[in-house]
Write a protein that holds these residues in place. Structure first.
Motif, PDB file in Angstrom:
ATOM      1  N   ARG A 263       9.778  -9.516  -2.162  1.00  0.00           N
ATOM      2  CA  ARG A 263      10.549  -8.565  -1.373  1.00  0.00           C
ATOM      3  C   ARG A 263       9.606  -7.699  -0.556  1.00  0.00           C
ATOM      4  NH1 ARG A 263      15.506  -7.737  -4.077  1.00  0.00           N
ATOM      5  NH2 ARG A 263      16.217  -9.769  -4.811  1.00  0.00           N
ATOM      6  N   ASP A 264       9.781  -7.691   0.767  1.00  0.00           N
ATOM      7  CA  ASP A 264       8.845  -6.979   1.628  1.00  0.00           C
ATOM      8  C   ASP A 264       8.961  -5.466   1.522  1.00  0.00           C
ATOM      9  OD1 ASP A 264       7.262  -8.894   2.665  1.00  0.00           O
ATOM     10  OD2 ASP A 264       8.336  -9.148   4.541  1.00  0.00           O
ATOM     11  N   TYR A 265      10.078  -4.963   0.930  1.00  0.00           N
ATOM     12  CA  TYR A 265      10.183  -3.508   0.888  1.00  0.00           C
ATOM     13  C   TYR A 265       9.396  -2.882  -0.255  1.00  0.00           C
ATOM     14  CZ  TYR A 265      14.028  -4.558  -2.425  1.00  0.00           C
ATOM     15  OH  TYR A 265      14.791  -5.029  -3.451  1.00  0.00           O
ATOM     16  N   TYR A 266       8.858  -3.679  -1.164  1.00  0.00           N
ATOM     17  CA  TYR A 266       7.981  -3.125  -2.196  1.00  0.00           C
ATOM     18  C   TYR A 266       6.621  -2.777  -1.592  1.00  0.00           C
ATOM     19  CZ  TYR A 266      11.124  -4.452  -6.023  1.00  0.00           C
ATOM     20  OH  TYR A 266      12.183  -4.556  -6.870  1.00  0.00           O
ATOM     21  N   LEU A 267       6.078  -1.669  -2.049  1.00  0.00           N
ATOM     22  CA  LEU A 267       4.708  -1.306  -1.686  1.00  0.00           C
ATOM     23  C   LEU A 267       3.781  -1.906  -2.738  1.00  0.00           C
ATOM     24  CD1 LEU A 267       2.858   0.501   0.192  1.00  0.00           C
ATOM     25  CD2 LEU A 267       2.948   2.182  -1.682  1.00  0.00           C
ATOM     26  N   THR A 268       3.081  -2.978  -2.368  1.00  0.00           N
ATOM     27  CA  THR A 268       2.157  -3.620  -3.297  1.00  0.00           C
ATOM     28  C   THR A 268       0.814  -2.907  -3.253  1.00  0.00           C
ATOM     29  OG1 THR A 268       1.228  -5.168  -1.693  1.00  0.00           O
ATOM     30  CG2 THR A 268       3.297  -5.815  -2.785  1.00  0.00           C
ATOM     31  N   LYS A 269      -0.056  -3.247  -4.210  1.00  0.00           N
ATOM     32  CA  LYS A 269      -1.375  -2.610  -4.195  1.00  0.00           C
ATOM     33  C   LYS A 269      -2.179  -3.050  -2.976  1.00  0.00           C
ATOM     34  CE  LYS A 269      -3.849  -5.746  -7.376  1.00  0.00           C
ATOM     35  NZ  LYS A 269      -4.674  -5.808  -8.616  1.00  0.00           N
ATOM     36  N   SER A 270      -1.938  -4.281  -2.496  1.00  0.00           N
ATOM     37  CA  SER A 270      -2.607  -4.714  -1.257  1.00  0.00           C
ATOM     38  C   SER A 270      -2.083  -3.918  -0.065  1.00  0.00           C
ATOM     39  CB  SER A 270      -2.398  -6.213  -1.034  1.00  0.00           C
ATOM     40  OG  SER A 270      -3.008  -6.970  -2.056  1.00  0.00           O
ATOM     41  N   ASP A 271      -0.768  -3.670  -0.044  1.00  0.00           N
ATOM     42  CA  ASP A 271      -0.195  -2.831   1.007  1.00  0.00           C
ATOM     43  C   ASP A 271      -0.826  -1.446   0.985  1.00  0.00           C
ATOM     44  OD1 ASP A 271       1.600  -4.849   1.718  1.00  0.00           O
ATOM     45  OD2 ASP A 271       3.190  -4.084   0.430  1.00  0.00           O
ATOM     46  N   PHE A 272      -0.942  -0.894  -0.212  1.00  0.00           N
ATOM     47  CA  PHE A 272      -1.504   0.456  -0.349  1.00  0.00           C
ATOM     48  C   PHE A 272      -2.934   0.511   0.172  1.00  0.00           C
ATOM     49  CE2 PHE A 272      -3.878   3.640  -2.793  1.00  0.00           C
ATOM     50  CZ  PHE A 272      -3.136   4.778  -2.516  1.00  0.00           C
TER      51      PHE A 272
ATOM     52  N   ILE B 185       6.781  -2.766 -11.741  1.00  0.00           N
ATOM     53  CA  ILE B 185       7.566  -2.244 -10.623  1.00  0.00           C
ATOM     54  C   ILE B 185       8.123  -0.884 -11.019  1.00  0.00           C
ATOM     55  CG2 ILE B 185       9.609  -2.545  -9.185  1.00  0.00           C
ATOM     56  CD1 ILE B 185       9.312  -5.530  -9.422  1.00  0.00           C
ATOM     57  N   SER B 186       7.967   0.082 -10.113  1.00  0.00           N
ATOM     58  CA  SER B 186       8.543   1.404 -10.338  1.00  0.00           C
ATOM     59  C   SER B 186       8.616   2.161  -9.021  1.00  0.00           C
ATOM     60  CB  SER B 186       7.709   2.202 -11.340  1.00  0.00           C
ATOM     61  OG  SER B 186       8.213   3.521 -11.486  1.00  0.00           O
ATOM     62  N   GLY B 187       9.785   2.712  -8.721  1.00  0.00           N
ATOM     63  CA  GLY B 187       9.930   3.572  -7.542  1.00  0.00           C
ATOM     64  C   GLY B 187       9.545   2.924  -6.244  1.00  0.00           C
ATOM     65  N   GLY B 188       9.848   1.640  -6.088  1.00  0.00           N
ATOM     66  CA  GLY B 188       9.515   0.939  -4.854  1.00  0.00           C
ATOM     67  C   GLY B 188       8.074   0.481  -4.774  1.00  0.00           C
ATOM     68  N   LYS B 189       7.304   0.699  -5.840  1.00  0.00           N
ATOM     69  CA  LYS B 189       5.893   0.281  -5.879  1.00  0.00           C
ATOM     70  C   LYS B 189       5.735  -0.900  -6.832  1.00  0.00           C
ATOM     71  CE  LYS B 189       5.252   4.559  -6.868  1.00  0.00           C
ATOM     72  NZ  LYS B 189       4.705   5.871  -7.294  1.00  0.00           N
ATOM     73  N   LEU B 190       4.854  -1.813  -6.471  1.00  0.00           N
ATOM     74  CA  LEU B 190       4.659  -3.027  -7.245  1.00  0.00           C
ATOM     75  C   LEU B 190       3.169  -3.304  -7.380  1.00  0.00           C
ATOM     76  CD1 LEU B 190       6.513  -6.412  -6.863  1.00  0.00           C
ATOM     77  CD2 LEU B 190       4.030  -6.370  -6.814  1.00  0.00           C
ATOM     78  N   ALA B 191       2.767  -3.688  -8.575  1.00  0.00           N
ATOM     79  CA  ALA B 191       1.368  -4.067  -8.791  1.00  0.00           C
ATOM     80  C   ALA B 191       1.299  -5.175  -9.821  1.00  0.00           C
ATOM     81  CB  ALA B 191       0.550  -2.869  -9.260  1.00  0.00           C
TER      82      ALA B 191
ATOM     83  N   ARG C  22       0.313   9.812  -1.425  1.00  0.00           N
ATOM     84  CA  ARG C  22       0.239   8.871  -0.320  1.00  0.00           C
ATOM     85  C   ARG C  22       1.142   7.664  -0.565  1.00  0.00           C
ATOM     86  NH1 ARG C  22      -4.110   9.861   3.100  1.00  0.00           N
ATOM     87  NH2 ARG C  22      -3.011   8.418   4.483  1.00  0.00           N
ATOM     88  N   ALA C  23       1.176   7.176  -1.800  1.00  0.00           N
ATOM     89  CA  ALA C  23       2.019   6.022  -2.119  1.00  0.00           C
ATOM     90  C   ALA C  23       3.486   6.347  -1.873  1.00  0.00           C
ATOM     91  CB  ALA C  23       1.800   5.590  -3.564  1.00  0.00           C
ATOM     92  N   ASP C  24       3.928   7.547  -2.274  1.00  0.00           N
ATOM     93  CA  ASP C  24       5.320   7.932  -2.038  1.00  0.00           C
ATOM     94  C   ASP C  24       5.624   8.030  -0.540  1.00  0.00           C
ATOM     95  OD1 ASP C  24       5.804   8.057  -4.742  1.00  0.00           O
ATOM     96  OD2 ASP C  24       5.498  10.227  -4.902  1.00  0.00           O
ATOM     97  N   GLU C  25       4.653   8.491   0.213  1.00  0.00           N
ATOM     98  CA  GLU C  25       4.820   8.563   1.677  1.00  0.00           C
ATOM     99  C   GLU C  25       4.989   7.162   2.264  1.00  0.00           C
ATOM    100  OE1 GLU C  25       1.973   9.579   5.530  1.00  0.00           O
ATOM    101  OE2 GLU C  25       1.575  10.555   3.609  1.00  0.00           O
ATOM    102  N   TYR C  26       4.195   6.219   1.773  1.00  0.00           N
ATOM    103  CA  TYR C  26       4.293   4.855   2.284  1.00  0.00           C
ATOM    104  C   TYR C  26       5.622   4.213   1.871  1.00  0.00           C
ATOM    105  CZ  TYR C  26      -0.771   5.555   2.812  1.00  0.00           C
ATOM    106  OH  TYR C  26      -2.007   6.051   3.138  1.00  0.00           O
ATOM    107  N   VAL C  27       6.062   4.470   0.646  1.00  0.00           N
ATOM    108  CA  VAL C  27       7.336   3.903   0.187  1.00  0.00           C
ATOM    109  C   VAL C  27       8.480   4.386   1.067  1.00  0.00           C
ATOM    110  CG1 VAL C  27       9.024   3.910  -1.690  1.00  0.00           C
ATOM    111  CG2 VAL C  27       6.605   3.513  -2.188  1.00  0.00           C
ATOM    112  N   LYS C  28       8.451   5.641   1.470  1.00  0.00           N
ATOM    113  CA  LYS C  28       9.512   6.187   2.325  1.00  0.00           C
ATOM    114  C   LYS C  28       9.573   5.480   3.677  1.00  0.00           C
ATOM    115  CE  LYS C  28       9.504  10.828   0.293  1.00  0.00           C
ATOM    116  NZ  LYS C  28       9.164  12.263   0.502  1.00  0.00           N
ATOM    117  N   SER C  29       8.438   4.899   4.099  1.00  0.00           N
ATOM    118  CA  SER C  29       8.443   4.165   5.366  1.00  0.00           C
ATOM    119  C   SER C  29       8.974   2.737   5.196  1.00  0.00           C
ATOM    120  CB  SER C  29       7.034   4.121   5.953  1.00  0.00           C
ATOM    121  OG  SER C  29       6.216   3.194   5.254  1.00  0.00           O
ATOM    122  N   LEU C  30       9.204   2.325   3.941  1.00  0.00           N
ATOM    123  CA  LEU C  30       9.709   0.980   3.671  1.00  0.00           C
ATOM    124  C   LEU C  30      11.181   0.984   3.265  1.00  0.00           C
ATOM    125  CD1 LEU C  30       6.729  -0.426   1.524  1.00  0.00           C
ATOM    126  CD2 LEU C  30       7.008  -0.504   4.005  1.00  0.00           C
ATOM    127  N   ILE C  31      11.623   2.055   2.622  1.00  0.00           N
ATOM    128  CA  ILE C  31      12.979   2.130   2.082  1.00  0.00           C
ATOM    129  C   ILE C  31      13.648   3.387   2.632  1.00  0.00           C
ATOM    130  CG2 ILE C  31      14.339   2.271  -0.057  1.00  0.00           C
ATOM    131  CD1 ILE C  31      11.954   1.055  -1.545  1.00  0.00           C
TER     132      ILE C  31
END
Length: 614
Positions: free
Chosen positions: A2-11, A91-97, A243-252
């Motif tokens: 799912r592209d809306y997850y913020l992965t560690k590579s995305d981060f 997976i938690s809060g739109g973040k994935l690792a 920063r991770a929460d900021e990036y998640v907001k740009s995805l969801i």
């Protein structure tokens, strides 16, 4: 996935530039699409991952499937009891690792991130024992973390934050597991004890490998070190979470673009595709993207100070992105003098504007001062993560090839000689002895940049420490480095030569291409490098012919390709595959030979410009 997850590579990508997260999620093309894969093969970091798993014999793979939610459920089921998991999906809060190694012991979790970054355990221990900061720390930085270690520690912190969200009452101990450069390998041919295996799916294009021999050898002589980074992670966690929460907001709930102002940081942007009018770089820069010559092409542009920060960034903010927009008032020291960098920048601006080549008044005397015979040399080397031979350390240099063009008199034809490793054993002493026979004790030795001197210094140290090779070879290297025979043509280029085709670069390939395009005498002298295209003559490196090896057409035209060809050559040497050996040797020979001939081209051209050659 799912592209809306913020992965560690995305981060990790977003930390370099938040706007890149949008381009990554939109699958924009990059100029580095093959580079990561090839670099991973070249440094063999995937072997480090296989080696690391050998220290956890009870570990098992979990949730290795395309459906990340299903993988996460499998992980949670496995974490209901104690054990060790490989590639656990969190997976938690739109973040994935996906955690490399995750160990549960009751309410204590060990999160182990495998990194192929080298780590000197002995040096680190000495620092700590003497009361000084460890290798991760920089007391003068804003949070006490060294900038070169920050991406690795932020990666671990991102994973730690997700695990904390899932198990808020648990104790989490994060570790980095890395090659220990202070330890020597006690196994000969360790690199042959691995087997590549295909990826389980297309979610990760990087190679995987398994260790195929007795793991007890590895556990008795560990080449990896596990380092507790809890203190460093605690320093980074608040900012990483923010920063991770900021990036998640740009995805969801939908993908939005975080705007980052264009600056000199964009100079090496992966989304800047030369010649492409549609790229991430063009979206960021708009009309400023196509300005030629561009301000980002200016030599060391980010180091030019303005009234309040980098001068180029201030100009870019004003919508000025041309090379000629840089005022000369910024290319001067506070005391009114002009430093070496500013002198180069001024030369580039003036000569590009006038569309003219430039040589200094001193270049002629410099060329006349060279002592014959002239030896133009180039080395091909690698520094594999896994030591290939007994006694080597992780990332220790292997010198597997040299090329030399020797010119005995000003008008003499260059004579080519070379050496290329034949047997799959430690090559450096033989490399040095053969080089000494070629270079002797007379004549100037011309190199490009400092790679060759660095390699020779390492080989000299190896010969002394390992007791391999004649002591007089080590003495010869020592005297060579201490003397004045070695001349850096890259340094001479910076001081004495400029061509508008070079822009702000002085790499050999760029300079040789500029010389090749502008000097028909050289093209006539070396017709076997001439390749005509629809837009005119191609650069000499583009003319190197590929060879069919097995069922593949393979070309070697840059350093990473040479390393991969060397690895393949050694594999075929071990297998005694005569035809393949011949083909790989030919590929490596023609590439390394061109590197030294390219230096000869530049020397010829300079002699013509200074009137020393008709």
């Amino acid at each position: 996935m799912r592209d809306y997850y913020l992965t560690k590579s995305d981060f990790k990508v977003a930390q370099t530039c938040p706007t890149k997260l949008y381009y990554r999620k939109k699958h924009y093309p990059t100029c580095q699409e093959d580079n990561e894969y090839l670099s991973h093969l070249a440094d063999q970091g995937y072997l480090i991952e296989a080696l690391a798993r050998m220290f956890y014999p009870d570990g098992r793979w979990v949730g290795f499937q395309k459906d990340v939610e299903a993988a996460a459920w499998d992980t949670m089921a496995a974490l209901s009891s104690n054990g060790t998991l490989f590639e656990a999906t969190l997976i938690s809060g739109g973040k994935l690792a996906r955690v490399d190694i995750l160990v549960r012991k009751g309410d204590v979790f060990e999160l182990i991130e495998i990194k192929s970054r080298s780590f000197d355990r002995q040096k680190n221990d000495e620092l700590v024992q003497s009361g000084r900061p460890n290798l991760f720390r920089a007391p003068r930085s804003r949070d006490g973390i060294r900038s070169d270690w920050r991406p690795y520690l932020e990666d671990a912190a991102f994973q730690t934050s997700i695990l904390q969200d899932i198990f808020p009452k648990a104790t989490i101990i994060p570790y980095l597991l890395m090659p220990d450069t202070s330890r020597a390998c006690g196994v000969d041919g360790l690199h042959r004890r691995f087997a590549l295996r295909p990826a389980q799916d297309d979610r990760d294009p990087l190679p995987y490998s398994d260790y195929t021999d007795d793991p007890r050898d590895i556990r008795r002589n560990p080449l990896l070190v596990r380092v507790n980074v809890s203190e460093e992670i605690q320093l980074l966690l608040p900012e990483v979470r923010r920063r991770a929460d900021e990036y998640v907001k740009s995805l969801i709930p939908e993908l939005t673009r975080i705007t980052t102002p264009p600056s000199t940081h964009c100079r090496d942007c992966a989304y800047h595709l030369p010649g492409e009018q549609s790229s991430g770089f063009h979206e960021c820069w708009g009309g400023m993207a196509t300005i030629k010559p561009h301000i980002l092409d200016l030599y060391r542009v980010s180091q030019i100070s303005g009234d309040d920060g980098p001068a180029a960034d201030q100009l870019i903010a004003q919508g000025k992105a041309g090379l000629f927009d840089m005022p000369e008032k910024h290319l001067i020291r506070r005391d009114g003098t002009i430093g070496e960098n500013a002198r180069r920048q001024r030369t580039q601006i003036h000569c590009t504007k006038d569309e003219r080549e430039w040589i200094s008044e001193e270049l002629s005397a410099v060329l006349e001062s060279l002592a014959y015979p002239l030896h133009f040399i180039d080395f091909e080397t690698c520094a594999p993560a896994i030591p290939r031979y007994r006694g080597m350390h992780p990332y220790e240099t292997l010198a597997f090839q040299w090329s030399c063009h020797t010119i005995v008199a000003p008008e003499a034809q260059p004579q080519h000689t070379e050496w290329l490793q034949v047997a799959d054993n430690f090559p450096n002493p033989t490399f040095a002895r053969s080089l000494r026979r070629q270079l002797g004790d007379e004549g100037s030795i011309l190199i490009w940049s400092t790679h060759e001197t660095t390699v020779l210094r390492k080989i000299q140290k190896q010969i002394v420490e390992r007791g391999e090779g004649e002591a007089d070879t080590a003495d010869w290297i020592d005297s060579l480095l201490a003397g004045e025979r070695m001349i850096d043509l890259n340094h001479l280029t910076l001081k004495h030569y400029f061509h508008p085709r070079m822009g702000g670069s002085t790499s050999l390939k760029v300079v040789a291409d500029a010389v090749w395009q502008s000097d028909p005498h050289i093209r006539a002298r070396l017709p076997h490098y001439h390749l005509e295209t629809d837009t005119g003559p191609a650069g000499p490196y583009q003319s190197l012919p590929p060879l069919v090896i097995g069922d593949r057409q393979i070309a070697v035209a840059e350093g990473v390709g040479a390393i991969l060809a060397y690895y393949a050559l050694m594999e075929q040497t071990t297998a005694n595959a005569t035809l393949e050996i011949s083909q790989w040797r030919r590929l490596l020979s023609q590439y390394c030979e061109l590197d030294t001939m390219a230096m000869v081209m530049v020397w010829w051209h300079w002699r013509r410009l200074t009137g020393q050659m008709a």
